[in-house]
Every structure is written in structure tokens, then in C-alpha cells.
Scaffold this motif. Structure first.
Motif, short mmCIF file in Angstrom:
data_model
loop_
_atom_site.label_atom_id
_atom_site.label_comp_id
_atom_site.label_asym_id
_atom_site.label_seq_id
_atom_site.Cartn_x
_atom_site.Cartn_y
_atom_site.Cartn_z
N GLU A 563 0.83 -1.20 0.00
CA GLU A 563 0.00 0.00 0.00
C GLU A 563 0.86 1.25 0.00
O GLU A 563 0.56 2.24 -0.69
CB GLU A 563 -0.93 -0.01 1.21
N GLY A 564 1.96 1.20 0.76
CA GLY A 564 2.87 2.34 0.78
C GLY A 564 3.48 2.61 -0.58
O GLY A 564 3.62 3.77 -0.99
N LEU A 565 3.82 1.53 -1.29
CA LEU A 565 4.37 1.69 -2.65
C LEU A 565 3.33 2.30 -3.58
O LEU A 565 3.63 3.23 -4.34
CB LEU A 565 4.84 0.34 -3.19
N LEU A 566 2.11 1.78 -3.53
CA LEU A 566 1.07 2.28 -4.43
C LEU A 566 0.83 3.78 -4.21
O LEU A 566 0.61 4.52 -5.17
CB LEU A 566 -0.23 1.50 -4.19
N ASN A 567 0.91 4.20 -2.97
CA ASN A 567 0.69 5.63 -2.67
C ASN A 567 1.91 6.50 -2.97
O ASN A 567 1.83 7.72 -2.85
CB ASN A 567 0.31 5.80 -1.20
N SER A 568 3.04 5.85 -3.32
CA SER A 568 4.28 6.61 -3.55
C SER A 568 4.90 6.30 -4.89
O SER A 568 6.12 6.40 -5.06
CB SER A 568 5.29 6.30 -2.43
N MET A 569 4.09 5.87 -5.86
CA MET A 569 4.62 5.49 -7.18
C MET A 569 5.42 6.63 -7.83
O MET A 569 6.35 6.38 -8.60
CB MET A 569 3.47 5.07 -8.10
#
Length: 627
Positions: A563-569
Motif C-alpha cells: 500500500e505504501g508503494l502504491l501511494n508513492s509510485m
């Protein structure tokens, strides 16, 4: 390690006492610390006072014991460091017992702290068990606080049950009330201890306690197990009335094994067929047959082996292998003859190897002297097993035997065994042999690879220097083909000690090795939550290599924090890195399901046409295979 990035693994286990059945108060300690003398000492286990249960919800009295007289060893124990002055485990046990009897809460707490640094794993576990037991007699709440502190330092919560064993006798109501406040894992440990230790209470009281603490089945299982054990005088009745009905619950396995053993001992091997046929649970059947036949093999190995060969569904032939290994300890030649007479080729070879390996463990020199009389296909295994034993006693002899061997696959296998075994005893001496012994120069890369993980644990700097001393072999096969051996060092440290991995990282050689090493460490930083530091590592590479690096970062990030990755693409600078990260998110989510359907659709927006097509083909392949 004290590093902020040192990483370890904690294991949650029920107290060791549960595995042993929670017997007399000192059973675990005497089994671990003074096994030769535990029968004598179990009779002298101290109950420092007569205790009564409070007359309330569970109104019954605990058993009472008179305080037994302490038997003093000749020397006096001041603290745990003084245990070395006692030569026998019997005297060490008595000295520690007497020290604890005369210690107050503060002194017992100090002894518990001392125990963490002084002893080997087995000694430490045994001594901490008896120290915590005494602590629980004096102040169970404070004892639990110390157990919790130990758990926070990566100790398993094995001692919770030890505290509640004592507490269940000194103040049952208070023990139950406190157990209600525990988290689920600890509460289960406490409940197991209370029920097992107070099996003298009525069935209804035990069930009431268990319901109170959230799991009535624990009491029901303990009551059933006690009935089974009480019926052991008539093992056939115990088997038919209890064991058969309990076979699907593995927590009863030890009791069921004991009934089967006693029945066979009393009535002979003729009852084995009845035991076998009455067990419908395949796993329990195999465990019972394995246990009973191993006992039988000690006195009648030929008959035990004959029966073992008739067992159906013996996965990996474990029963037959264990029986023949037991036979090999008493008569290896007869066992080898029996193994060689088995018709099925694959099984015959497995059994012959089992015999030879056991024989080599017990009599390594005799096996080496007899090597020419053994089947050729067991030579490598026999020599490796023999040398594994010899190197423990005399590394010099082992390495001289390697030096005298002709070049062959057997020589490499034997040298690997010596290097690996020696590295656990004296890793620096083993490394010196690998790096400087002329007779193994042609095997040096393989041997160094065999022991480098162990050297990293002992001396990372030395491991790094040793790895850098070896050339990069471009044609080398394996996972890290064409990579420098320092990659092994960095890989290990990225999980063990990330700070040290970062310190050594600049010494990694350029090229594919450097890229792979930085990718490994960046992945560890991602797992640790240091996203900026991981992304900044890209500056160590020319523009042409950064794309591959970002792809690796995105993959690691998708695993640890989807989720952190998706929000920080947006923090991934290239389309390719974003697309590969999205592919990883979507692929991992099919197993982990950490993202919602809406989030998966969001991730798909970052896919390139090429990656979207590849992902679609991958999904179709899974559907074709029935996934």
C-alpha cells in the motif's frame, strides 16, 4: 547485536515443560542440566512452604509437601560463575538449588540476568527454568515481568508455563485472574500449565477454568490424556477405550505412543497388527509404528526391520530407515546385509546409505578401512560421514586424509564436509586451511563458498577480505554466476546486520556484483522503512544502470509495503520501474490479498503495454494449469 538494523527471528513456543508433560517441579531442569541424576533429585524437589488455594470460585486444596532437607555439596555457590568449580552435573544442580533456596527476590532476579550471558543454550534454558520456577514461588507477578522482558530480547515465551505451574499451586484464583489479562499466546501457555499442573481438580472445575480462559478443549484434552495414562496398567483397555478415539489430536501423540509401547512390551509383536489396523489416521499410524519399531529394533532388529518393510504409506521410507539405522548401531555388518537383500533398487540404496552413514558416525576409521568392501555408490556418503566425525576430534587428521585423496567428485564432497564441519568448531582455522592449503587449491572456490556464511557470522571483515581475495569466475555456474563472492557476505549481512552491510558495501567490486549487492541492501532498507536511503543508492550507478536498480527497489517495496508503494509510485523515476513495481503488486496480491480491487485497478494504470500483456499471459497460464 545492538545495531538499530540488526534483525533476528523470534520463535513462539509453548513451554518446554508442556512437551515433557509438565511433571515434577524440577523435571525440565534436571533433564537439561543433570540428566544422569534426575531421578535422585526429583524426589528432593523443594516446596518451600505448605500452600493452600483461596476458598473462592475454584474451592479446592492444592497438594502439600513437606519441605525436604537440602543436600549441600562440598563447595558453596556464590553466583552462577562459580558453577564451573563443580565437576559433576549432580553437584552443580544441588549447588544451584541450595543457592536459590536461600535467595530473595532481588537475588533471584540477579541470577536470572547472569544466566543470559554465562551458559550454552542447553545449560541456559535448563538453569533459567529452575531459576524462574523459584522466582514464581517468591513472586509470580514479578517473575512474569522478567519473562516478558526476556521475550522482548528475542527470547521465546517458553517460561510463561513455568511461572503458572507454581502459581497454580500457591494461589489458583490469583493465577487465573492474572491469566485473563494476557494476550492469546501467553494465555494459552498459562492455561495449559494450570490445567496440567492441577489435574488433581475435578473435571468440572478444570473445564470451568478452561472456559474462563477461553478454551475448554484444553481441559477436555488434558482430562482425556490423564484417563489414558491412568489406564496404562491395562494397555489393551487403554488403547481400545481411549487411544483410538484420541488419534486425530496430535497433542495426545506422546501418550498414545507410550500405550502402544507398553502393550507391545507386555504382549509381544503379535499386537502390532491390531495397533496398525485400528489407526485410521495415517500420520498417527506412521508415528506409532516408527516409535514402537524403533524400541523393538534395540532388542530384535531383524524382526523390526521385517515388519517395517511391510508398512504401507511409509513416506520417504522413514520407518524402515530409522529401524535399519538403529540396527546399524549394534551390528552394522548384519544391518548392511539385510539392507542389501531388499529387492527394490531405490529403497535398497537408501537403506544401505542409512546403514553406512550410521556406521560412519559411530566408527569412522573402521568405515574408511572397509570402504573397498562397500557398494561403490555409498562411497561418497560413507567418506563424508566418516570425515565429519574425524574432523570433530582431529582436524589435522581429517585434512591429511583429504590431501591423500585422488581428484574426484568424492574428494570434493569430502572436502566440503570437512570445511563445513570444521567451520562450526573453529571457523578461522577452517578458513586458513581453505585459503592456504596447497592440496585443496583446485577446490578453493567451492570450499570458500561452503564456509563463507559461517565466517560472516563470526568476523564480517575477515569474510569480506577472504571473498575479495578470490577472482570473479565468469563461467561459474549457480545462482550468482559471474559474481564476486563478496555478494555472499553482503547478502548475509543485509539480514543480520544492515549497518555492517552498508559499511562494507563500497568495497564490492564493480560490474554485476555491485549492482546485485546494492539491490540487496536497498531491499533491506525498504524492509526497514528507510525508503529515501534506498532510493538514493541509485546515485552510485551511471544513468544507463539506474533503471535496473529502480526495478529492484520497486520489487522489494511491493513485497514489504504494497500500500505504501502504491501511494508513492511517483517516487520511482522511470516508467519501466513503475510498471515493474505495479506488476509485482498485482502478482503478490494474488497470494497475499493486501490490496483492494480498487487499488489493483489503480496499480494497473502504471503498466506499460508490454508488461500488461505479459501479466495477462501469466494469468491465462495459471488458469490453464488450474490455479
Amino acid at each position: 547485536m545492538n545495531s538499530r538494523r540488526s534483525q533476528g527471528t523470534s520463535v513462539s513456543l509453548l513451554g518446554l515443560a508442556f512437551v515433557l508433560g509438565i511433571g515434577a517441579a524440577s523435571a525440565v531442569y534436571w533433564l537439561l542440566v543433570a540428566p544422569a541424576d534426575n531421578d535422585q533429585l526429583a524426589d528432593t524437589e523443594d516446596q518451600s512452604s505448605t500452600v493452600q488455594i483461596d476458598n473462592s470460585a475454584y474451592e479446592q486444596s492444592a497438594p502439600t509437601d513437606d519441605t525436604s532437607a537440602a543436600i549441600s555439596p562440598k563447595k558453596v555457590l556464590g553466583d552462577l560463575d562459580d558453577l564451573d568449580q563443580f565437576k559433576s552435573s549432580f553437584e552443580r544442580g544441588l549447588a544451584l538449588r541450595n543457592l536459590l533456596l536461600n535467595s530473595d527476590e532481588a537475588q533471584v532476579a540477579d541470577l536470572l540476568n547472569q544466566s543470559e550471558d554465562v551458559f550454552s543454550n542447553n545449560q541456559r534454558n535448563g538453569i533459567q527454568t529452575v531459576v524462574i520456577r523459584r522466582f514464581a514461588q517468591l513472586n509470580p507477578k514479578l517473575a512474569l515481568r522478567h519473562v516478558r522482558e526476556m521475550s522482548e530480547r528475542n527470547y521465546p515465551a517458553r517460561f510463561v508455563g513455568v511461572v503458572y505451574q507454581e502459581w497454580a499451586h500457591s494461589n489458583l484464583d490469583e493465577a487465573i485472574a492474572h491469566a485473563r489479562t494476557l494476550d492469546d499466546d501467553w494465555k494459552q501457555s498459562a492455561l495449559h500449565a494450570i490445567v496440567q499442573e492441577r489435574i488433581d481438580l475435578s473435571e468440572e472445575v478444570l473445564k470451568s477454568i478452561a472456559r474462563d480462559l477461553g478454551d475448554e478443549q484444553i481441559a477436555i484434552a488434558a482430562i482425556a490424556r490423564q484417563k489414558l495414562e491412568d489406564a496404562m496398567e491395562d494397555p489393551e483397555r487403554a488403547w481400545n477405550e481411549y487411544a483410538i478415539n484420541m488419534q486425530d489430536d496430535r497433542q495426545h501423540m506422546w501418550s498414545i505412543l507410550q500405550v502402544a509401547s507398553v502393550w507391545v512390551e507386555q504382549s509381544g509383536l503379535g499386537v502390532l497388527d491390531q495397533i496398525y489396523q485400528s489407526l485410521t489416521n495415517v500420520d498417527m499410524r506412521q508415528s506409532v509404528m516408527h516409535h514402537v519399531l524403533q524400541d523393538v529394533a534395540a532388542s530384535n532388529p531383524a524382526e523390526a526391520f521385517r515388519i517395517a518393510l511391510t508398512i504401507e504409506n511409509d513416506q520417504y521410507h522413514m520407518v524402515a530407515r530409522n529401524v535399519i539405522s538403529t540396527w546399524a548401531r549394534s551390528n552394522p555388518q548384519a544391518a548392511l546385509t539385510a539392507a542389501s537383500s531388499v529387492e527394490k533398487k531405490t529403497l535398497r540404496r537408501e537403506l544401505e546409505e542409512a546403514v553406512v552413514d550410521t556406521w560412519a558416525d559411530d566408527e569412522p576409521h573402521r568405515v574408511l578401512d572397509s570402504i573397498d568392501s562397500l557398494p561403490r555408490y555409498v562411497h561418497a556418503s560413507a567418506i563424508s560421514s566418516a570425515l565429519s566425525q574425524i574432523v570433530r576430534e582431529s582436524p589435522e587428521e581429517a585434512v591429511s586424509l583429504i590431501a591423500g585423496m585422488e581428484s574426484s567428485a568424492t574428494r570434493l564432497s569430502a572436502a566440503n564436509t570437512v570445511a563445513r564441519t570444521w567451520s562450526y568448531q573453529d571457523p578461522k582455522a577452517a578458513l586458513d586451511w581453505v585459503l592456504n592449503e596447497p592440496s585443496v587449491e583446485d577446490l578453493r572456490p567451492q570450499l570458500l563458498s561452503e564456509i563463507l556464511y559461517r565466517i560472516v557470522h563470526v568476523d564480517p571483515e575477515l569474510a569480506m577480505s577472504a571473498a575479495l581475495s578470490q577472482p570473479i569466475e565468469e563461467g561459474k555456474e549457480g545462482m550468482w554466476r559471474g559474481m564476486g563472492m563478496e555478494l555472499t557476505v553482503i547478502s548475509s549481512l543485509s539480514y543480520m546486520d544492515l549497518d555492517k552491510a552498508l559499511e562494507l558495501l563500497p568495497r564490492v567490486r564493480k560490474g554485476p556484483t555491485k549492482l546485485q549487492a546494492y539491490q540487496m541492501v536497498s531491499g533491506a532498507l525498504i524492509r526497514n522503512g528507510d525508503i529515501d536511503e534506498a532510493l538514493n543508492m541509485a546515485q552510485q550507478f551511471p544513468e544507463s544502470e539506474r533503471s535496473d536498480f529502480y526495478v529492484a527497489v520497486g520489487t522489494a517495496w511491493a513485497r514489504s509495503d504494497p500500500e505504501g508503494l502504491l501511494n508513492s509510485m511517483s517516487r520511482l523515476p522511470t516508467k519501466e520501474a513503475k510498471s515493474r513495481a505495479a506488476m509485482s503488486l498485482i502478482s503478490y496480491n494474488s497470494y497475499q490479498e493486501s490490496l483492494t480491487n480498487e487499488q489493483i485497478e489503480e496499480a494497473k494504470k502504471y503498466l506499460t503495454d508490454e508488461d500488461a500483456k505479459a501479466l495477462e499471459e501469466q494469468d491465462e497460464g495459471h488458469m490453464f494449469l488450474g490455479f
